[in-house]
Design an enzyme around this catalytic site. Structure first.
Site, PDB file in Angstrom:
ATOM      1  N   TYR A 106       7.769  -3.993  -9.950  1.00 34.65           N
ATOM      2  CA  TYR A 106       7.616  -3.302 -11.223  1.00 34.65           C
ATOM      3  C   TYR A 106       8.630  -2.182 -11.395  1.00 34.65           C
ATOM      4  CZ  TYR A 106       3.236  -5.763 -11.969  1.00 34.65           C
ATOM      5  OH  TYR A 106       2.304  -6.738 -12.156  1.00 34.65           O
TER       6      TYR A 106
ATOM      7  N   LYS B 203       2.994 -10.262   2.472  1.00 36.12           N
ATOM      8  CA  LYS B 203       3.820 -11.441   2.742  1.00 36.12           C
ATOM      9  C   LYS B 203       5.005 -10.980   3.613  1.00 36.12           C
ATOM     10  CE  LYS B 203       4.378 -15.870   1.847  1.00 36.12           C
ATOM     11  NZ  LYS B 203       3.439 -16.933   2.147  1.00 36.12           N
TER      12      LYS B 203
ATOM     13  N   ASP C 260      -1.966  -6.731  -8.916  1.00 36.87           N
ATOM     14  CA  ASP C 260      -2.143  -7.141 -10.310  1.00 36.87           C
ATOM     15  C   ASP C 260      -2.783  -8.535 -10.368  1.00 36.87           C
ATOM     16  OD1 ASP C 260      -1.973  -7.266 -13.026  1.00 36.87           O
ATOM     17  OD2 ASP C 260       0.187  -7.604 -13.109  1.00 36.87           O
TER      18      ASP C 260
ATOM     19  N   ASP D 138      -1.386 -15.591   0.951  1.00 40.71           N
ATOM     20  CA  ASP D 138      -1.815 -16.945   0.551  1.00 40.71           C
ATOM     21  C   ASP D 138      -3.125 -17.325   1.245  1.00 40.71           C
ATOM     22  OD1 ASP D 138       0.056 -16.626   2.557  1.00 40.71           O
ATOM     23  OD2 ASP D 138       0.978 -18.588   2.344  1.00 40.71           O
TER      24      ASP D 138
END
Ligand code: NAD
Length: 336
Positions: A126, A173, A231, A207
């Protein structure tokens, strides 16, 4: 009781409908307040301001330190920087806090969900740093700074301690984004080891984390994530407890706080009077706790729990038939 000055931003789409309903409920529950109503979003442009986040609105939040905000529409692909991104960056509202829990009377596939999502609000993808490297090739820069990663980790552990929460889970991740997510992870790990070893701590690759989230959501207590993951996972988690109409949120900084629902401006139902105002009413309850009006907060929570349990006056998203105002009226009638 001291009179509070609170900035009220109705916003776009269903924003004016749900903010009006939330405002009525807060006042009926006994909040002594002077609302400082100011625009943001498409509404601000319609009113002749040259930015979706007018300087006046920003200055008012800086001055009064607290705002209740409806959703705003963000144009996709071009034009102004999102109001929300601007607000979070300019006011340094670095922590998004979103409690996600089962509500009485709201039937969902899962029971026993009571988690809090803590999302880093100021950087990650962002940061808005995008480049066309050569025609046809663009990049988006994911920014992680040690200051922001440490700040949000410390916030999450402090929050967990204050609220009697037991465990923090970080979704990441870092196996792929070794530097940016690696920094996020290392910062959380360090705060856990150095400052809050008493809070249980776990790390999960996002994941696999998403799978676990929909298999055993009751196992999640506090979920700490960088901006984009926070988000996406917030909406996923909202879906587990009845949808976007029932998940409140807050954006917290050291000098100001903005309270708003997780949902957007819902253009598909705007102006029809059918939006569920509960998420914004719940955000208002978070705001009341923030300004130390815990009694009024409790009164409202008890009232909407009663309305939901009764199940007669629900909005369409929760399987009912009533509109925004009728739901707010039912909550007001249930106040004791
Ligand atoms: P959305 O949250 O507005 O809507 C998604 C779906 O949920 C729609 O079907 C909508 O009708 C439904 N929904 C949302 N809130 C509801 C409510 N209170 N009651 C009943 N149903 C509700 O998401 P979107 O359609 O992806 O986004 C619309 C606009 O909102 C976009 O411009 C987006 O950028 C903006 N947005 C703003 C905020 C914010 O201001 N905080 C947050 C998210 C999205």
């Amino acid at each position: 009781m001291a009179k509070h000055s609170i900035v009220l931003i109705p916003g776009d789409g269903i924003g004016p409908e749900v903010t009006r309903a939330a405002r009525r409920v807060l006042e009926a529950a006994g909040l002594s307040v002077e609302w400082v109503e100011l625009p943001a979003g498409a509404t601000a442009i319609e009113q002749g301001f040259d930015n979706v986040l007018p300087e006046r609105t920003l200055a008012a939040i800086r001055a009064h330190k607290v705002a209740l905000k409806g959703p705003v529409t963000t144009p996709i692909g071009k034009g102004f920087t999102s109001v929300n991104v601007q607000l979070r960056k300019k006011l340094n509202l670095y922590a998004a806090v979103r409690p996600v829990r089962n509500l009485p009377g709201v039937k969902t596939r899962f029971d026993g969900i009571d988690m809090v999502i803590v999302r880093e609000n100021t950087e990650g993808l962002y940061s808005g740093i995008e480049n066309e490297v050569v025609p046809g090739v663009v990049t988006s820069l994911k920014v992680a700074s040690e200051v922001a990663c440490t700040r949000i980790a410390r916030y999450a552990f402090r929050y967990a301690t204050k609220r009697g929460r037991k465990k923090i889970t970080v979704f990441h991740k870092a196996n792929i984004m070794k530097m940016s997510d690696g920094l996020f992870l290392n910062s959380a790990r360090r705060i856990h080891e150095d400052e809050y070893p008493n809070i249980e701590y776990e790390e999960t690759i996002i994941d696999a984390g998403c799978m676990k989230l929909v298999q055993k959501p009751e196992n999640i207590d506090v979920l700490l994530m960088e901006n984009l993951y926070g988000d996406v996972v917030s909406d996923l988690a909202a879906g587990l407890v009845g949808g976007l109409g029932v998940v409140p949120g807050s954006n917290i900084g050291d000098d100001a706080a903005v309270f708003e629902a997780v949902h957007g401006s819902a253009p598909d139902i705007a102006g029809k009077g059918v939006a569920n105002p509960l998420a914004l009413i719940m955000s208002g309850v978070m705001m009341l706790n923030h300004i130390h009006e815990e009694e009024i907060a409790k009164r409202i929570r008890t009232a909407y729990d009663r309305v939901l349990t009764e199940g007669k006056t629900l909005t369409r998203d929760l399987g009912g038939t009533v509109g925004t105002d009728a739901f707010a009226d039912a909550v007001i009638a249930a106040l004791t």
